[in-house]
Design an enzyme around this catalytic site. Structure first.
Site, short mmCIF file in Angstrom:
data_model
loop_
_atom_site.label_atom_id
_atom_site.label_comp_id
_atom_site.label_asym_id
_atom_site.label_seq_id
_atom_site.Cartn_x
_atom_site.Cartn_y
_atom_site.Cartn_z
N GLY A 211 0.78 -1.23 0.00
CA GLY A 211 0.00 0.00 0.00
C GLY A 211 0.81 1.27 0.00
CD GLU A 236 -3.41 -0.48 5.27
OE1 GLU A 236 -2.58 0.05 4.49
OE2 GLU A 236 -3.10 -0.92 6.39
CG ASP A 237 -1.04 -3.29 2.18
OD1 ASP A 237 -1.43 -4.17 2.99
OD2 ASP A 237 0.16 -2.98 2.07
CE1 TYR A 238 -3.34 -11.26 0.41
CE2 TYR A 238 -5.01 -11.13 2.12
CZ TYR A 238 -4.37 -11.83 1.12
OH TYR A 238 -4.79 -13.11 0.82
#
Length: 394
Positions: A211, A236-238
């Site tokens: 991210g 959170e990016d995944y």
């Protein structure tokens, strides 16, 4: 004895499969870097949404010596329609003064400062970004970390890749030229081991995204519940990438790297960061337990033993030759990701490469030892599946 012989045969087969897979990854990443990264603008296809408006979300916390120069590069982007949404959690954070200084210096740039965040979960980055996300006025959102430095045409490069069926464009993480051995160590890692796995995964259809710099369709994120839906995760990016992929959208990689240029760095900070990332992967993806066998020294031992078992080759000679071939391949990979001359010598590269490879197994074992992570100002206990709970001091 028959069971032992069968086990040895199985290990030999595993060694040869490992050899094939790892060198396929080497060649895929080297070729991809040479063909895709650092393209001239004239070589890039005309975009589908070149003129689309973009809302840039910048999560900020604290300052380092490079923050103002990094942040300023986002105020000088050569792009016709974008807004800069600066998000700071605390009113007394020194980053607020940096933001106000840049807002005063560039009054013609559409930029706003959001202070206070909004508590919607355990992820401090999401909490910080919530007011900016809710105030974004464009259909594309670009979430970009505070330590990233960009070129004037970086946003154009990102939107060039946002074609009709693409829902997310990400940049390959890399590191800017900086002084000191710790900087060299980071640059070697992000130019060798990391892109080999990162690029190979994306080329073969595995969704692998960090991210640090991601351009996404806001309506697709909103369909998944908006940023608030990812506040229960540390990575959170995944999960944002997974939500976009689950809705049938493709990913694309920018031709420019996501250039990290933090002014605060050390070998200890690098090691802690690698341990934190490994802990997150272990809890999200159980297959991460096989990661150590993808590192040079352990892989060379396994493959060398397989060659000795089957062909009666000298195991240590094979080990040394395999490590040398890996070392040369990594140097080729690094120069491709750099896209120009390296800022350090071949001797510096050799020393940093050897130390980084030697740290790999220790980093993995350290990640297994303790399931808690420290990130920003909080401590969190990871749960299987990627969720986490904050550890509160009593």
């Amino acid at each position: 004895m028959a069971v032992l012989e069968l086990a040895m045969q199985g290990l030999a087969v595993f060694g040869f499969i490992l050899f094939f897979v790892l060198w396929l990854m080497h060649f895929m990443s080297i070729i991809y870097v040479r063909l895709h990264l650092h393209k001239k603008r004239s070589e890039v296809k005309q975009p589908f949404v070149q003129m689309a408006g973009v809302s840039l979300l910048k999560p900020l916390k604290g300052v380092d010596p490079n923050l103002i120069s990094n942040l300023e590069t986002f105020f000088t982007l050569d792009y016709p329609k974008y807004e800069v949404l600066l998000c700071v959690q605390d009113q007394d954070d020194p980053a607020v003064d940096v933001c106000k200084k840049l807002l005063g210096k560039y009054p013609n740039v559409d930029a706003r400062l959001f202070i206070g965040g909004k508590k919607v979960g355990i992820n401090p980055k999401i909490n910080n970004l919530m007011p900016g996300y809710e105030g974004a006025k464009y259909g594309l959102v670009w979430i970009c970390d505070s330590g990233i430095r960009v070129k004037p045409d970086t946003l154009t490069d990102l939107t060039n890749q946002m074609t009709e069926k693409v829902g997310l464009v990400h940049g390959l993480p890399y590191v800017a030229d900086r002084q000191g051995f710790a900087a060299t160590l980071e640059q070697v890692y992000f130019g060798t081991s990391h892109p080999r796995s990162y690029i190979s995964a994306n080329v073969t259809g595995i969704k692998c995204v960090t991210g640090m710099s991601c351009l996404m369709r806001k309506d697709v994120l909103d369909q998944a519940g908006g940023l608030v839906a990812f506040a229960q995760y540390i990575a959170e990016d995944y999960f944002m990438a997974k939500a976009i992929a689950d809705r049938g959208w493709r990913f694309s990689m920018a031709t420019q790297v996501a250039l990290q240029n933090s002014g605060s760095y050390s070998i200890g900070q690098f090691q802690s960061r690698m341990i934190r990332w490994t802990k997150l992967r272990i809890n999200m993806l159980p297959g991460t337990v096989l990661e150590p066998v993808s590192e040079c020294f352990l892989a060379s031992l396994i493959i060398g033993w397989a060659a000795h078992y089957v062909f009666r080759w000298d195991m240590m000679v094979f080990f040394m030759c395999h490590c040398l071939a890996w070392f040369i391949s990594d140097y080729i990979q690094l120069t491709g990701v750099q896209g120009g001359p390296l800022s350090f010598s071949k001797l510096d590269f050799a020393v940093a490469w050897f130390i980084r490879e030697s740290m790999a197994v220790q980093i993995f074992l350290s990640a297994l030892w303790d399931p808690t992570i420290s990130w920003r100002t909080g401590r969190y206990r990871l749960r299987c599946g990627g969720t986490a709970e904050e550890i509160l001091d009593v």
